[in-house]
Structure formats: structure tokens, C-alpha cells
Design an enzyme around this catalytic site. Structure first.
Site, PDB file in Angstrom:
ATOM      1  N   TYR A  70       0.881  -1.574   0.232  1.00 51.90           N
ATOM      2  CA  TYR A  70      -0.111   0.148   0.321  1.00 51.90           C
ATOM      3  C   TYR A  70       1.136   1.258   0.518  1.00 51.90           C
ATOM      4  CZ  TYR A  70      -4.451  -2.636  -0.109  1.00 51.90           C
ATOM      5  OH  TYR A  70      -5.750  -2.828  -0.358  1.00 51.90           O
ATOM      6  N   VAL A 106      -9.688   3.956  -4.762  1.00 55.01           N
ATOM      7  CA  VAL A 106      -9.011   4.494  -3.150  1.00 55.01           C
ATOM      8  C   VAL A 106      -8.439   4.849  -3.076  1.00 55.01           C
ATOM      9  CG1 VAL A 106      -9.626   1.901  -2.212  1.00 55.01           C
ATOM     10  CG2 VAL A 106      -7.261   2.244  -2.958  1.00 55.01           C
ATOM     11  N   ASP A 107      -7.918   6.093  -4.080  1.00 57.46           N
ATOM     12  CA  ASP A 107      -6.878   6.878  -4.874  1.00 57.46           C
ATOM     13  C   ASP A 107      -6.713   8.295  -4.079  1.00 57.46           C
ATOM     14  OD1 ASP A 107      -8.455   7.528  -7.112  1.00 57.46           O
ATOM     15  OD2 ASP A 107      -7.492   6.316  -7.965  1.00 57.46           O
ATOM     16  N   HIS A 122     -14.870   1.548  -1.682  1.00 61.25           N
ATOM     17  CA  HIS A 122     -13.860   0.821  -1.726  1.00 61.25           C
ATOM     18  C   HIS A 122     -13.122   1.147  -0.488  1.00 61.25           C
ATOM     19  CE1 HIS A 122     -14.790  -2.346  -5.195  1.00 61.25           C
ATOM     20  NE2 HIS A 122     -16.106  -2.014  -4.101  1.00 61.25           N
ATOM     21  N   CYS A 130      -8.027   1.344  13.482  1.00 56.43           N
ATOM     22  CA  CYS A 130      -8.094   0.644  14.086  1.00 56.43           C
ATOM     23  C   CYS A 130      -8.143  -1.093  13.091  1.00 56.43           C
ATOM     24  CB  CYS A 130      -8.518   0.429  15.349  1.00 56.43           C
ATOM     25  SG  CYS A 130      -7.789  -0.988  16.158  1.00 56.43           S
ATOM     26  N   CYS A 154      -5.745   2.362  21.623  1.00 57.12           N
ATOM     27  CA  CYS A 154      -5.733   0.937  21.848  1.00 57.12           C
ATOM     28  C   CYS A 154      -5.048   0.166  21.540  1.00 57.12           C
ATOM     29  CB  CYS A 154      -7.270  -0.217  21.376  1.00 57.12           C
ATOM     30  SG  CYS A 154      -6.825  -0.677  19.444  1.00 57.12           S
ATOM     31  N   GLY A 191     -14.333   3.327 -17.012  1.00 56.66           N
ATOM     32  CA  GLY A 191     -12.977   2.818 -16.359  1.00 56.66           C
ATOM     33  C   GLY A 191     -12.880   1.140 -15.500  1.00 56.66           C
ATOM     34  N   THR A 192     -14.174   0.613 -15.332  1.00 58.39           N
ATOM     35  CA  THR A 192     -14.497  -0.871 -15.280  1.00 58.39           C
ATOM     36  C   THR A 192     -14.237  -1.470 -15.436  1.00 58.39           C
ATOM     37  OG1 THR A 192     -15.787  -1.768 -12.940  1.00 58.39           O
ATOM     38  CG2 THR A 192     -16.783   0.553 -13.619  1.00 58.39           C
TER      39      THR A 192
END
Ligand code: BJW
Length: 248
Positions: A70, A106-107, A122, A130, A154, A191-192
């Protein structure tokens, strides 16, 4: 592209300022130099295994490997920046009275290209949350090498705030996307590969509600034969031509 090369059904909808939704996938970011997922030679899944990188099990097995992947993608996105396709979507949003942008990406490049109010199905790889589910969520532009960060609340590991295979989509985003499909008179699908569900089912919902659906993709997809028109070509050029025809 001249006006006559765009289908009449699309030009008519733009001329009457029809309620519009744009569903985008990895192909709209391809012209920023960001690889898509499923293209045979160049797609991420041609080089990397989704089972090793994009599932909760993969993260549990090898969090470092997933983080490194990532981080590498963050760098590609930061270097690429938005392209004409992202800017054209923002232009359509500014010219039309109602134009919802829904993305599988997700960009964050729609927002970087000037769009507001983007529904992210997405998630977004510039956020991390977390992994133990304590609710901590943060934005980070960090690319630095190192171990996966830990949750400041946490102490558990943080994970990218994206939707991996087998995970549910964020309920609010899916609800907003479905509502946009049901309201839209015109839906652009750009574009999918239309292979990943439930996102791939959204144009079907729009068709059932009477929308005109137009695909923008250099290649045919499983959706192509079921919709009103397929425009074959790159999203940058085609979406810019479409935006030019929208009322000012
Ligand atoms: C250009 C271009 C240019 C090139 N211009 N175009 C029903 C049937 C079968 C399976 C399922 C089903 N329902 C659910 C499933 C399982 C699964 C699924 O769909 N699998 C299929 C692959 C078979 N779905 C899920 O697991 C989803 N979750 C779910 O259903 O949960 C249920 C649940 C409910 C309640 C509790 C628990 C569970 C989640 C799916 C998550 C997908 N995640 C990824 C990774 C995100 C994070 C990250 O980026 O790392 O999302 S996978 C990847 O695929 C990414 C993308 O958003 C997504 C879609 O890919 P996209 O955008 O279409 O890219 P490509 O590469 O496929 O296509 C690019 C296209 O661009 C091509 O067509 C090119 O031709 C074109 N192109 N250049 C325009 N210049």
C-alpha cells in the site's frame, strides 16, 4: 471528439440537465500511470496475488507485506496526480444540477481533480483504521518505510481503510450509491471491468429504474451488451468530450 460522435441519448440527457451519476473504476486513473487490477499484462493482479495482499487473512498473516504494498501504491498515486478524466468528472459535477460521483477507486484522485462529494465504495488508501475495530480512524500521507503503525487509542495494528475481498462495503456509501442510481436519468460507467460485486450491480439497479446507461472503456465488459451505449476509448478524452457538451 466532435459532438456527433457522442450518442444522441447521451447528448439529449446532458442538454436537459438530467440527474446524472458517474460510476468510476481503476481505468479512470490509468492515465495517471496507476495500474488497473485485471488488465492482462499491466494489471496489479497480473503481478501480485489478491489473496496475498487484499484480504483480511493476508493482513493477519503478513501485515508488513501488505503495508509495504500500500505504501508503494501511495507513492504511485502521489506521483501520478489527477488526470483529464478526474477533471472532466469534476467539470460535469459543476455544470450539471445533480451529478453524483461514485468510485470504486481508493486513490482520492477525484477529489484531487476538483470533485466534491465523492462516494467511495471501497474506502480510501490515504486513511488507516484500527484493525481490532476500536474505531480509531486517521488520515496519513506517510510513505516512509517501517513497520505497520499501531493504533494510538488501543495499541493494536492499524490497517488501510479499504475494502478487501470478502469484506462488506461501508453501508453509508453503498446506500448513497444505490440512491444515486435510482435517482439518475443518466449513468456513466467509466473505467471499470464491471466484475467486482456489489459495485458491478449498481448499473443494473439504474437500468431497472429507467436510466440511460453509457459505458466508457476501451474494452468490452460484461455490462456492454446490456446498456444503451458503449464508447470505446480512454476516459480522459471521452469524459472531457462529454463534459464539454454539458450545459454551462
Ligand atoms: C480504461 C482505461 C482508460 C483501462 N480509460 N478505461 C457476486 C458474484 C460473484 C462474486 C461476488 C458476488 N458478490 C460478492 C462477490 C465476491 C467479491 C467479488 O465481487 N468477486 C469477483 C471478483 C468475482 N466481492 C467482495 O468480496 C466484496 N465484498 C462483499 O461482497 O462482501 C459481502 C459481505 C457482506 C456482509 C458481510 C461481509 C461480506 C468486496 C470487494 C472489494 C474489492 N476490493 C478491491 C481492492 C480495494 C483496495 C485496493 O485498491 O487495494 O477493489 S479489488 C479491486 O477490484 C479494487 C477495485 O475497486 C475493484 C474493481 O476493479 P476495477 O476498478 O473494475 O478495475 P479493473 O482492473 O477490473 O478494470 C479496469 C478497467 O479499466 C478495464 O475494463 C479496462 O479496460 C479499463 N481501462 N484503461 C477507461 N484509459
Amino acid at each position: 471528439m466532435s459532438q456527433t460522435a457522442l450518442p444522441r441519448i447521451l447528448l439529449d440527457a446532458l442538454a436537459r440537465d438530467a440527474a446524472t451519476a458517474i460510476l468510476t473504476g481503476a481505468g479512470v486513473s490509468a492515465e495517471s500511470g496507476i495500474p488497473t487490477f485485471r488488465e492482462a499484462q499491466t494489471g496489479l493482479w497480473a503481478r501480485f496475488s489478491p489473496q496475498d495482499l487484499a484480504t483480511p487473512e493476508a493482513y493477519a498473516r503478513d501485515p508488513q507485506r501488505v503495508w509495504d504494498w500500500y505504501r508503494w501504491r501511495r507513492k504511485l498515486i502521489a506521483n501520478g496526480g489527477p488526470n483529464d478524466a478526474h477533471r472532466a468528472c469534476a467539470e460535469l459535477q459543476s455544470r450539471l444540477s445533480e451529478c453524483r460521483i461514485i468510485t470504486e477507486n481508493v486513490d482520492g484522485l477525484h477529489q484531487a481533480g476538483g470533485a466534491g462529494d465523492v462516494v467511495e465504495l471501497h474506502g480510501n488508501l490515504w486513511r488507516q483504521r484500527c484493525a481490532a475495530g476500536c474505531g480509531h480512524l486517521e488520515t496519513s500521507e506517510d510513505f516512509a518505510d517501517g513497520p505497520p503503525p499501531t493504533c494510538p487509542t488501543c495499541g493494536a495494528a492499524l490497517r488501510p481503510d479499504v475494502v478487501w475481498f470478502g469484506e462488506a462495503l461501508p453501508e453509508q456509501a453503498l446506500t448513497a450509491a444505490l440512491a444515486a442510481m435510482e435517482r439518475a436519468e443518466l449513468v456513466l460507467v467509466a473505467g471499470t471491468s464491471s466484475m467486482v460485486y456489489p459495485a458491478a450491480g449498481l448499473p443494473e439497479a439504474a437500468l431497472q429504474h429507467g436510466a440511460s446507461v453509457v459505458e466508457i472503456n476501451p474494452e468490452p465488459t460484461p455490462l456492454s451488451d446490456r446498456i444503451h451505449a458503449s464508447l470505446r476509448g480512454g476516459a480522459g478524452t471521452l469524459l472531457a468530450a462529454i463534459a464539454e457538451q454539458a450545459p454551462r
